[in-house]
Design a protein around this motif. Structure first.
Motif, PDB file in Angstrom:
ATOM      1  N   GLU A 242      -7.055  -1.028 -11.468  1.00 38.55           N
ATOM      2  CA  GLU A 242      -6.207   0.084 -11.042  1.00 38.55           C
ATOM      3  C   GLU A 242      -6.010   0.099  -9.531  1.00 38.55           C
ATOM      4  OE1 GLU A 242      -5.948   4.957 -11.181  1.00 38.55           O
ATOM      5  OE2 GLU A 242      -7.679   3.963 -12.049  1.00 38.55           O
ATOM      6  N   SER A 243      -7.093  -0.064  -8.781  1.00 37.10           N
ATOM      7  CA  SER A 243      -6.973  -0.014  -7.320  1.00 37.10           C
ATOM      8  C   SER A 243      -6.182  -1.204  -6.786  1.00 37.10           C
ATOM      9  CB  SER A 243      -8.353   0.053  -6.667  1.00 37.10           C
ATOM     10  OG  SER A 243      -9.130  -1.061  -7.045  1.00 37.10           O
ATOM     11  N   GLU A 244      -6.340  -2.390  -7.409  1.00 35.93           N
ATOM     12  CA  GLU A 244      -5.578  -3.568  -6.983  1.00 35.93           C
ATOM     13  C   GLU A 244      -4.085  -3.373  -7.237  1.00 35.93           C
ATOM     14  OE1 GLU A 244      -7.017  -6.991  -9.000  1.00 35.93           O
ATOM     15  OE2 GLU A 244      -8.923  -7.028  -7.938  1.00 35.93           O
TER      16      GLU A 244
ATOM     17  N   GLU B 163      -2.496  -0.522  -7.573  1.00 38.52           N
ATOM     18  CA  GLU B 163      -2.012   0.530  -6.687  1.00 38.52           C
ATOM     19  C   GLU B 163      -1.763  -0.020  -5.285  1.00 38.52           C
ATOM     20  OE1 GLU B 163      -3.183   5.050  -5.264  1.00 38.52           O
ATOM     21  OE2 GLU B 163      -4.535   3.955  -6.587  1.00 38.52           O
TER      22      GLU B 163
END
Length: 134
Positions: free
Chosen positions: A35-37, A39
């Motif tokens: 998810e963070s990648e 985003e």
């Protein structure tokens, strides 16, 4: 009457502030892996206004809204983002769309909380919808 004159400016200010509240610009639904990648990858692109990412199995649907002044280059920017995702996730099937109807339907999937067994069918339907010429 005096109360109305005093409360009217307050109501106007509150309604303006409420209208300026920032809406959720990045939504991930389904598997939250990477998810963070994902985003960070989307936030690198300054032409993306809002996005919805649906991850399921080894596939990913990325629906974005392009900023208004960039809409003239929508297909070019869509291909650029598709290439970026394909390079970052070579083992996943990634589908990127800047079409509003796909963005709307992706948000509808998130809102309706569609189960995993129906999610694959719905995504396939969205891909076919994106290929339609309007």
């Amino acid at each position: 009457m005096r109360l109305l004159r005093m409360s009217l400016p307050l109501l106007v200010v509150l309604s303006l502030l409420n209208g300026c509240a920032e809406k959720e610009k990045f939504i991930v639904y389904g598997s939250l892996q990477n998810e963070s990648e994902v985003e960070a990858l989307i936030k690198e692109e300054d032409y993306v206004d809002r996005s919805t990412v649906i991850q399921y199995d080894d596939s990913m649907l990325v629906a974005v809204q392009i900023k208004p002044w960039e809409k003239w280059k929508k297909t070019k920017l869509e291909k650029k983002l598709q290439k970026k995702f394909d390079e970052k996730y070579p083992n996943k099937e990634v589908f990127v769309s800047a079409d509003y109807k796909i963005f709307y339907e992706a948000n509808k999937i998130k809102k309706d909380q569609i189960e995993d067994n129906k999610l694959s069918d719905k995504i396939t339907e969205l891909k076919e919808l994106a290929k339609e010429e309007t």
